[in-house]
Design a protein around this motif. Structure first.
Motif, PDB file in Angstrom:
ATOM      1  N   UNK A  38     -19.686 -22.585  55.225  1.00 34.08           N
ATOM      2  CA  UNK A  38     -20.804 -21.685  54.937  1.00 34.08           C
ATOM      3  C   UNK A  38     -20.282 -20.340  54.440  1.00 34.08           C
ATOM      4  N   UNK A  39     -19.263 -19.821  55.105  1.00 32.94           N
ATOM      5  CA  UNK A  39     -18.684 -18.541  54.677  1.00 32.94           C
ATOM      6  C   UNK A  39     -18.062 -18.687  53.292  1.00 32.94           C
ATOM      7  N   UNK A  40     -17.421 -19.813  53.028  1.00 35.43           N
ATOM      8  CA  UNK A  40     -16.822 -20.032  51.709  1.00 35.43           C
ATOM      9  C   UNK A  40     -17.884 -20.036  50.618  1.00 35.43           C
ATOM     10  N   UNK A  41     -19.045 -20.616  50.904  1.00 34.57           N
ATOM     11  CA  UNK A  41     -20.122 -20.633  49.915  1.00 34.57           C
ATOM     12  C   UNK A  41     -20.680 -19.230  49.680  1.00 34.57           C
ATOM     13  N   UNK A  42     -20.755 -18.433  50.735  1.00 33.80           N
ATOM     14  CA  UNK A  42     -21.206 -17.047  50.572  1.00 33.80           C
ATOM     15  C   UNK A  42     -20.210 -16.263  49.714  1.00 33.80           C
ATOM     16  N   UNK A  43     -18.917 -16.472  49.955  1.00 32.66           N
ATOM     17  CA  UNK A  43     -17.893 -15.781  49.160  1.00 32.66           C
ATOM     18  C   UNK A  43     -17.937 -16.223  47.710  1.00 32.66           C
ATOM     19  N   UNK A  44     -18.172 -17.509  47.483  1.00 33.41           N
ATOM     20  CA  UNK A  44     -18.265 -18.005  46.105  1.00 33.41           C
ATOM     21  C   UNK A  44     -19.482 -17.410  45.399  1.00 33.41           C
ATOM     22  N   UNK A  45     -20.609 -17.354  46.090  1.00 29.72           N
ATOM     23  CA  UNK A  45     -21.825 -16.813  45.473  1.00 29.72           C
ATOM     24  C   UNK A  45     -21.672 -15.336  45.136  1.00 29.72           C
ATOM     25  N   UNK A  46     -21.028 -14.575  46.009  1.00 29.01           N
ATOM     26  CA  UNK A  46     -20.887 -13.142  45.798  1.00 29.01           C
ATOM     27  C   UNK A  46     -19.679 -12.784  44.946  1.00 29.01           C
ATOM     28  N   UNK A  47     -18.719 -13.700  44.847  1.00 31.32           N
ATOM     29  CA  UNK A  47     -17.530 -13.411  44.067  1.00 31.32           C
ATOM     30  C   UNK A  47     -16.670 -12.323  44.670  1.00 31.32           C
ATOM     31  N   UNK A  48     -16.657 -12.245  45.999  1.00 29.29           N
ATOM     32  CA  UNK A  48     -15.862 -11.219  46.683  1.00 29.29           C
ATOM     33  C   UNK A  48     -15.428 -11.764  48.035  1.00 29.29           C
ATOM     34  N   UNK A  49     -14.482 -11.104  48.707  1.00 29.21           N
ATOM     35  CA  UNK A  49     -14.091 -11.560  50.051  1.00 29.21           C
ATOM     36  C   UNK A  49     -15.253 -11.451  51.036  1.00 29.21           C
ATOM     37  N   UNK A  50     -15.404 -12.471  51.864  1.00 25.29           N
ATOM     38  CA  UNK A  50     -16.421 -12.491  52.915  1.00 25.29           C
ATOM     39  C   UNK A  50     -15.742 -12.886  54.219  1.00 25.29           C
ATOM     40  N   UNK A  51     -16.048 -12.151  55.271  1.00 25.43           N
ATOM     41  CA  UNK A  51     -15.390 -12.345  56.571  1.00 25.43           C
ATOM     42  C   UNK A  51     -16.453 -12.573  57.632  1.00 25.43           C
TER      43      UNK A  51
END
Length: 535
Positions: A179-192
């Motif tokens: 889920x976090x990986x999909x959020x990072x892909x959608x935003x195009x930035x690091x997500x933690x």
């Protein structure tokens, strides 16, 4: 552990705000209907990147009471006051109304911009723009409003797509890291994803992670207080009054749906995933699994990046004594709660630890232990774990830094494969100090010369095993582990003595070496250890 949230507490905290899909004053000045009128900025250059919510034609002197903030006003100045006092009052009122800026078309009635009004705008930092040619205000408002409406349509469509994405992930029961990986892909930035103690559980799209995760806890706490870290967007992960952590997006480009909207949808999916987990420590366990798998699999290119990941997960590396511990189970699998008990044992010994099942050996529990200098705790942890279902506990050498920790863990894994286990309920504890050759091999790490040496020495056996589904390399390892005692070596190979002797004769023939020669035995032992440590 999650925090129980008080009723009425804000659900989302967004330090620094978020750039919505609205044009800026600067962008509007570049649109053809405005650019054709030759605009000139007289004041407020620093405010040209403010967002414009709407464009409005306003000629009356009391226009300030008719706006709600964020408007770019167009005027010819026909109904403005002519005295300096009135102009200053108009400027203050417009500044207090928080308009985005003022555009004045110069003409016969207003050939120059009124100096008192320009001064008020300059003091307030608001853009004051004059047009040197006649402008079609209708064309300007039409162009800007069309842009705003089009962007809002795009935003609505993007929000629907994001909602569909994370709803699907929730329905499929996707794990937190995905889920976090999909959020990072959608935003195009690091997500933690961090827990309530500001320890990193999942970090996606962070590259090496050295810059993004460095001093994470201190930076995260400061960001939650609203101090520093511009560009961060944070959303809590919570449900039923329980907060498990926060989802944090680091600086990046705007998203059509809004960065906060993407994070909020991801946080809902994470909360549903968390509610579906029966294990309260599921997220922590997965986080530790991923960290140790990355370390053992050498899935990192910079030691500093790997150290930053461990530090962000609450495992100190800098200035600490590090060691690896491996526990081989009697049952062939790591018992439920085994990792948690191992971490508790390390805590009781005054150290910090991360524990997880070995990624390729389900019956092997691996720990990395961190203790303050002068207080090595690996031995105490090993003694605490040498009971219950443990058969063999391997303790690697004390080390510093990521390369040393990796070597220590490899030593511990190799040591845990020696021996049949202790008597009764107490395991055998194997320490690297008693295996000088193993320590020598692991000290070389991934040196290609050692790998080439191992391949050259063992190639005939490896090729034979591959061609014949054989076990010659393992038989040689058992022989080298029990020098001078072929009976124990045969038992370790699970072969009868006669078959074992046949295998040894075949090994000598393939290698053209005498296994009774001490130097040959030492050379082969180093080659076998290098191959095993390399995985």
């Amino acid at each position: 552990m999650p925090d129980r949230r008080a009723f009425g507490q804000d659900s989302t905290h967004r330090p620094g705000g978020e750039r919505m899909l609205l044009p800026t004053v600067r962008e509007i000045l570049r649109m053809d209907p405005m650019a054709d009128a030759l605009p000139e900025v007289l004041a407020g250059e620093g405010g040209l990147d403010v967002l414009v919510r709407w464009v409005h034609v306003a000629e009356t002197a009391d226009v300030a009471r008719l706006v709600s903030g964020g408007e770019l006003l167009l005027a010819t100045g026909l109904a403005w006051p002519r005295d300096a006092r009135g102009l200053r009052s108009l400027g203050r009122e417009l500044a207090e109304a928080e308009i985005a800026g003022l555009v004045l078309e110069l003409g016969d009635r207003t050939p120059v911009a009124p100096r008192p009004l320009v001064d008020e705008f300059r003091d307030a930092g608001l853009p004051f723009i004059v047009l040197h040619r006649e402008a079609r205000f209708v064309a300007i408002t039409e162009a800007v409003h069309a842009r705003i409406i089009d962007d809002q349509t795009v935003a609505l469509r993007a929000r629907d797509e994001i909602r569909e994405l994370f709803t699907g992930l929730s329905l499929r029961g996707s794990p937190a890291d995905f889920i976090v990986a999909q959020a990072a892909r959608a935003l195009g930035c690091p997500v933690v994803l961090e827990d309530t103690g500001h320890q990193v559980l999942v970090a996606e799209n962070v590259g090496e992670g050295e810059a993004e995760l460095d001093r994470w806890e201190q930076r995260s706490r400061a960001a939650h207080r609203g101090a520093g870290e511009p560009g961060w967007t944070m959303t809590p992960v919570e449900a039923r009054g329980m907060r498990w952590g926060h989802l944090v997006a680091l600086p990046g480009e705007p998203h059509p749906a809004g960065r906060s909207s993407v994070l909020e949808q991801a946080a809902v999916a994470l909360a549903l995933s968390r509610l579906a987990d029966r294990d309260d420590d599921e997220w922590i366990r997965r986080s530790h699994d991923a960290l140790l798998a990355a370390l053992l699999g050498r899935r990192f290119s910079r030691d500093g990046g790997m150290a930053a990941r461990f530090e962000a997960a609450g495992f100190p590396v800098a200035g600490r004594v590090l060691a690896g511990v491996a526990v081989r189970s009697r049952t062939g699998r790591v018992e439920p709660g085994g990792a948690a008990r191992a971490v508790e044992a390390a805590t009781a010994a005054g150290a910090q630890a991360i524990a997880a099942a070995h990624p390729s050996s389900p019956g092997l529990l691996v720990l990395v232990v961190s203790a303050r200098a002068g207080r090595p705790a690996a031995d105490a942890v090993a003694e605490a774990l040498a009971s219950g279902d443990a058969a063999v506990v391997g303790v690697g050498s004390d080390a510093h830094g990521i390369p040393g920790l990796l070597a220590s863990v490899e030593e511990a894994v190799e040591l845990s494969g020696r021996g049949a286990g202790g008597r009764g309920r107490h395991a055998v504890v194997q320490r690297a100090e008693s295996r000088p050759l193993l320590r020598l091999v692991t000290a070389f790490g991934d040196d290609p010369r050692l790998q080439e040496y191992s391949e050259r020495m063992l190639r005939p056996l490896i090729e034979y095993d591959l061609a014949n589904d054989g076990d010659l390399v393992e038989v040689l390892r058992a022989y080298l582990s029990h020098p001078g005692n072929r009976t124990r070596a045969a038992a370790a190979s699970h072969l009868s003595r006669s078959v074992f002797y046949q295998r040894i004769a075949l090994i000598e023939d393939l290698l053209s070496l005498d296994l009774d020669d001490g130097e040959t035995v030492g050379a082969l032992h180093a080659a076998v250890l290098a191959r095993r440590v390399r995985g």
